[in-house]
Write an enzyme that holds these catalytic residues in place. Structure first.
Site, PDB file in Angstrom:
ATOM      1  N   LYS A  22       0.829  -1.206   0.000  1.00 53.49           N
ATOM      2  CA  LYS A  22       0.000   0.000   0.000  1.00 53.49           C
ATOM      3  C   LYS A  22       0.869   1.264   0.000  1.00 53.49           C
ATOM      4  O   LYS A  22       0.657   2.173  -0.805  1.00 53.49           O
ATOM      5  CB  LYS A  22      -0.899  -0.005   1.249  1.00 53.49           C
ATOM      6  CG  LYS A  22      -1.514   1.343   1.584  1.00 53.49           C
ATOM      7  CD  LYS A  22      -2.404   1.277   2.806  1.00 53.49           C
ATOM      8  CE  LYS A  22      -1.706   1.454   4.131  1.00 53.49           C
ATOM      9  NZ  LYS A  22      -1.398   2.841   4.501  1.00 53.49           N
ATOM     10  N   ASN A  23       1.829   1.328   0.915  1.00 54.45           N
ATOM     11  CA  ASN A  23       2.593   2.567   1.079  1.00 54.45           C
ATOM     12  C   ASN A  23       3.628   2.789  -0.021  1.00 54.45           C
ATOM     13  O   ASN A  23       4.249   3.853  -0.087  1.00 54.45           O
ATOM     14  CB  ASN A  23       3.245   2.626   2.460  1.00 54.45           C
ATOM     15  CG  ASN A  23       2.204   2.842   3.553  1.00 54.45           C
ATOM     16  OD1 ASN A  23       1.049   3.143   3.259  1.00 54.45           O
ATOM     17  ND2 ASN A  23       2.603   2.678   4.799  1.00 54.45           N
ATOM     18  N   CYS A 116      -4.510  12.867  13.188  1.00 52.19           N
ATOM     19  CA  CYS A 116      -5.309  11.654  13.037  1.00 52.19           C
ATOM     20  C   CYS A 116      -5.156  10.837  14.309  1.00 52.19           C
ATOM     21  O   CYS A 116      -4.526  11.291  15.268  1.00 52.19           O
ATOM     22  CB  CYS A 116      -4.906  10.875  11.799  1.00 52.19           C
ATOM     23  SG  CYS A 116      -3.334  10.063  11.972  1.00 52.19           S
ATOM     24  N   ARG A 121       0.839  14.728  13.181  1.00 51.51           N
ATOM     25  CA  ARG A 121       1.301  14.519  11.810  1.00 51.51           C
ATOM     26  C   ARG A 121       1.292  15.779  10.936  1.00 51.51           C
ATOM     27  O   ARG A 121       0.568  15.851   9.930  1.00 51.51           O
ATOM     28  CB  ARG A 121       0.493  13.393  11.162  1.00 51.51           C
ATOM     29  CG  ARG A 121       0.554  12.111  11.960  1.00 51.51           C
ATOM     30  CD  ARG A 121      -0.169  10.980  11.328  1.00 51.51           C
ATOM     31  NE  ARG A 121       0.555  10.411  10.193  1.00 51.51           N
ATOM     32  CZ  ARG A 121       0.112   9.393   9.485  1.00 51.51           C
ATOM     33  NH1 ARG A 121      -1.037   8.843   9.772  1.00 51.51           N
ATOM     34  NH2 ARG A 121       0.809   8.930   8.473  1.00 51.51           N
ATOM     35  N   ASP A 306       4.925   0.782  12.189  1.00 50.94           N
ATOM     36  CA  ASP A 306       3.747   0.075  11.659  1.00 50.94           C
ATOM     37  C   ASP A 306       3.664  -1.385  12.120  1.00 50.94           C
ATOM     38  O   ASP A 306       2.691  -2.069  11.819  1.00 50.94           O
ATOM     39  CB  ASP A 306       3.736   0.137  10.120  1.00 50.94           C
ATOM     40  CG  ASP A 306       3.425   1.529   9.601  1.00 50.94           C
ATOM     41  OD1 ASP A 306       2.970   2.376  10.390  1.00 50.94           O
ATOM     42  OD2 ASP A 306       3.648   1.783   8.400  1.00 50.94           O
ATOM     43  N   ARG A 398      -8.538  -0.670   4.866  1.00 46.73           N
ATOM     44  CA  ARG A 398      -7.672   0.341   4.255  1.00 46.73           C
ATOM     45  C   ARG A 398      -6.307  -0.239   3.928  1.00 46.73           C
ATOM     46  O   ARG A 398      -5.612   0.288   3.064  1.00 46.73           O
ATOM     47  CB  ARG A 398      -7.474   1.520   5.217  1.00 46.73           C
ATOM     48  CG  ARG A 398      -8.717   2.302   5.475  1.00 46.73           C
ATOM     49  CD  ARG A 398      -8.422   3.482   6.340  1.00 46.73           C
ATOM     50  NE  ARG A 398      -7.339   4.247   5.736  1.00 46.73           N
ATOM     51  CZ  ARG A 398      -6.717   5.255   6.320  1.00 46.73           C
ATOM     52  NH1 ARG A 398      -7.065   5.625   7.523  1.00 46.73           N
ATOM     53  NH2 ARG A 398      -5.748   5.887   5.708  1.00 46.73           N
TER      54      ARG A 398
HETATM   55  N1  EPU Z   1       6.596  14.848  10.659  1.00 50.76           N
HETATM   56  C1  EPU Z   1       6.708  16.180  10.930  1.00 50.76           C
HETATM   57  N2  EPU Z   1       6.656  17.075   9.886  1.00 50.76           N
HETATM   58  C2  EPU Z   1       6.485  16.659   8.596  1.00 50.76           C
HETATM   59  C3  EPU Z   1       6.357  15.276   8.323  1.00 50.76           C
HETATM   60  C4  EPU Z   1       6.419  14.390   9.383  1.00 50.76           C
HETATM   61  O1  EPU Z   1       6.865  16.586  12.082  1.00 50.76           O
HETATM   62  O2  EPU Z   1       6.432  17.518   7.705  1.00 50.76           O
HETATM   63  C5  EPU Z   1       6.676  13.860  11.766  1.00 50.76           C
HETATM   64  C6  EPU Z   1       5.415  13.033  11.943  1.00 50.76           C
HETATM   65  O3  EPU Z   1       4.448  13.692  12.703  1.00 50.76           O
HETATM   66  C7  EPU Z   1       5.971  11.781  12.602  1.00 50.76           C
HETATM   67  C8  EPU Z   1       7.351  11.621  11.941  1.00 50.76           C
HETATM   68  O4  EPU Z   1       7.661  12.902  11.416  1.00 50.76           O
HETATM   69  O5  EPU Z   1       6.149  12.019  13.969  1.00 50.76           O
HETATM   70  C9  EPU Z   1       7.442  10.616  10.825  1.00 50.76           C
HETATM   71  O6  EPU Z   1       6.331  10.765   9.963  1.00 50.76           O
HETATM   72  P1  EPU Z   1       6.379  10.446   8.405  1.00 50.76           P
HETATM   73  O7  EPU Z   1       6.200  11.724   7.665  1.00 50.76           O
HETATM   74  O8  EPU Z   1       7.561   9.623   8.082  1.00 50.76           O
HETATM   75  O9  EPU Z   1       5.055   9.584   8.231  1.00 50.76           O
HETATM   76  P2  EPU Z   1       4.103   9.600   6.973  1.00 50.76           P
HETATM   77  O10 EPU Z   1       4.941   9.806   5.772  1.00 50.76           O
HETATM   78  O11 EPU Z   1       2.966  10.498   7.203  1.00 50.76           O
HETATM   79  C10 EPU Z   1       4.326   7.052   6.424  1.00 50.76           C
HETATM   80  C11 EPU Z   1       3.389   5.888   6.273  1.00 50.76           C
HETATM   81  C12 EPU Z   1       2.844   5.498   7.656  1.00 50.76           C
HETATM   82  C13 EPU Z   1       4.040   5.132   8.543  1.00 50.76           C
HETATM   83  C14 EPU Z   1       5.034   6.309   8.612  1.00 50.76           C
HETATM   84  C15 EPU Z   1       6.292   5.996   9.389  1.00 50.76           C
HETATM   85  C16 EPU Z   1       2.495   6.209   4.049  1.00 50.76           C
HETATM   86  C17 EPU Z   1       1.343   6.559   3.185  1.00 50.76           C
HETATM   87  N3  EPU Z   1       2.304   6.260   5.378  1.00 50.76           N
HETATM   88  O12 EPU Z   1       3.559   8.123   6.988  1.00 50.76           O
HETATM   89  O13 EPU Z   1       2.022   4.364   7.474  1.00 50.76           O
HETATM   90  O14 EPU Z   1       3.594   4.827   9.846  1.00 50.76           O
HETATM   91  O15 EPU Z   1       5.414   6.691   7.268  1.00 50.76           O
HETATM   92  O16 EPU Z   1       6.944   4.908   8.841  1.00 50.76           O
HETATM   93  O17 EPU Z   1       3.555   5.861   3.562  1.00 50.76           O
HETATM   94  C18 EPU Z   1       0.289   2.835   8.007  1.00 50.76           C
HETATM   95  O18 EPU Z   1       0.498   2.275   6.915  1.00 50.76           O
HETATM   96  O19 EPU Z   1      -0.444   2.320   8.911  1.00 50.76           O
HETATM   97  C19 EPU Z   1       0.911   4.135   8.287  1.00 50.76           C
HETATM   98  C20 EPU Z   1       0.469   4.970   9.212  1.00 50.76           C
END
Ligand code: EPU
Length: 421
Positions: A22-23, A116, A121, A306, A398
């Protein structure tokens, strides 16, 4: 709304095929916006998040067909580069259209994803990168409006304050069509980032270093459509590995790349579970008691957030006490109160959960507010005494393709009940 009912006590045995990730699929399908023409994506999992993205791409004037694991996009000029609130609130990953839209059209309006269930996030790192590349950012009426006054983004050196997966993916797409050489420092190293780089390079981009913390992208003027099969889902695979261990099972988790799961495999082995790399995947078997092991989540190649909820359930069945520390998201222990209702003994202090193993769990009616927490409740149900009913199954839908069918194929006593409360 559907629910899933499980009668605990069956040992899982056999082979389970792993679906496309998915990701990885989500950013790759968004990258289709970078070029007109006929894109074909294979091994795309039939999940609610993918259907939501299909809807978003259609709203952006793309012609989309999805069925049988094949996702076709006929890329056409986007008339209004807008990701509306209705879709972003349903799925935060909608924000992944931002990089491609700004790169290609010099403008995008994306509803700001709110917090969320698992944390606040923010997307400040995505926006900081686009700003450094020459975009102007306006936050108004709950939307982020990104506009590039000179039309095309220009390369920049972007140092992330923290590694962010979707942030790295958005800026990689943005840089692919920018003028000059962009460097992303402290980039996310997740396998899904590498997979996106492979796809961008197939489309004619110049991306080097994905999978390390420094990615260099030489921008090009235009990209071509692509035909690509999505890599297997390491988190789905890890979930079945834990389920096998939990039930004293013996399961071949088929089609997964072992290197993507090193951290999970290491912790399973430390807990006394047999994990063997096979030609086509990973075999997981448990023949003895479980030892308590401590886990701290970390960006890849560390232990994935995850997989935290699923591993915590396993620790409920271990001898002794373990500590699980969540460092990525501030609110990712939603499964704990539900597991305690099933007879687990888990205490939370800040970002650390202390789990004291119990001889057995009891079936109960439970529900969870996010995807991986729901998966952990399913795993608990597989060993709990009596019946467990997991509600709000839309979270599972999802991210896990045919979960009840796959578990039933391994011998679990599990079924979906349509339209229960
Ligand atoms: N963060 C910030 N600022 C930003 C972006 C992120 O502070 O601009 C923080 C977030 O709040 C968090 C950390 O950085 O504390 C890491 O977040 P990241 O941005 O890496 O997460 P994401 O890209 O929103 C993806 C996956 C998630 C997975 C995380 C961590 C996708 C679509 N989602 O989320 O997947 O948990 O990386 O590996 O790729 C899931 O599949 O259940 C899921 C939540």
């Amino acid at each position: 709304m559907d629910s899933i009912r499980i009668i605990g006590g069956s040992r899982l045995e056999g082979r389970v095929p792993i679906s496309g990730a998915k990701n990885a699929a989500l950013p790759i399908l968004c990258a289709a916006l970078l070029s007109d023409g006929d894109h074909v994506f294979r091994n795309v999992p039939e999940l609610e998040d993918i259907r939501t993205l299909a809807e978003l791409l259609r709203q952006l004037n793309q012609e989309v067909e999805f069925g049988g694991g094949v996702f076709r996009v006929k890329g056409r000029a986007v008339e209004a580069p807008v990701a509306p609130y209705e879709l972003v609130k349903k799925m935060r990953a909608s924000v992944l259209v931002l990089g491609p839209l700004v790169a290609r059209y010099g403008e995008a309006i994306v509803s700001l994803p709110g917090g969320c269930a698992i944390g606040a996030r923010p997307i400040d790192q995505h926006l900081k990168g686009l700003e450094l590349m020459g975009a102007k950012i306006d936050l108004t009426h709950g939307n982020v409006h990104v506009k590039v006054p000179r039309g095309r983004l220009t390369a920049a050196e972007i140092v992330f304050d923290i590694p962010t997966v979707t942030g790295t993916e958005n800026l990689m797409c943005a840089a692919a069509l920018a003028e000059g050489r962009t460097t992303l420092v402290n980039a996310a190293r997740e396998p899904e980032v590498e997979e996106l780089a492979r796809v961008l390079n197939k489309m004619g981009a110049n991306v080097v270093g994905a999978g390390t913390d420094m990615i260099v992208i030489d921008g090009v003027e235009e990209l071509d459509p692509v035909d690509h099969a999505i890599m297997p889902d390491r988190i789905e695979a890890g979930t079945y590995m834990v389920a096998a261990a939990m039930t004293h099972g013996d399961v071949l988790v088929d089609g997964v790349t072992f290197e993507h799961l090193e951290a999970v495999a290491a912790k399973l082995r430390a807990a006394g579970v047999e994990v063997e790399r096979e030609d086509s995947g990973v075999r997981v078997a448990r023949r003895g008691p479980l030892r308590a092991v401590d886990v701290t989540t970390a960006p890849h190649p560390g232990f994935p957030t995850d997989m935290q909820a699923q591993f915590m359930v396993l620790m409920c069945a271990a001898e002794g006490q373990s500590r699980i520390t969540e460092t990525i998201f501030e609110n990712r222990f939603m499964h704990v109160p539900e597991l305690n209702r099933m007879g687990a003994d888990i205490d939370i202090h800040g970002r650390t959960a202390t789990i004291t193993g119990v001889p057995k769990l009891q079936g109960a009616n439970v529900m969870a507010t996010d995807l991986r927490a729901s998966a952990s409740l399913i795993i608990a149900g597989l060993v709990a005494e009596g019946e467990t009913e997991v509600r709000r199954v839309y979270h599972l839908d999802r991210g896990y393709e045919h979960i009840e069918r796959k578990l039933a194929g391994l011998g679990a006593n599990i079924r979906r009940v349509k339209g229960s409360l």
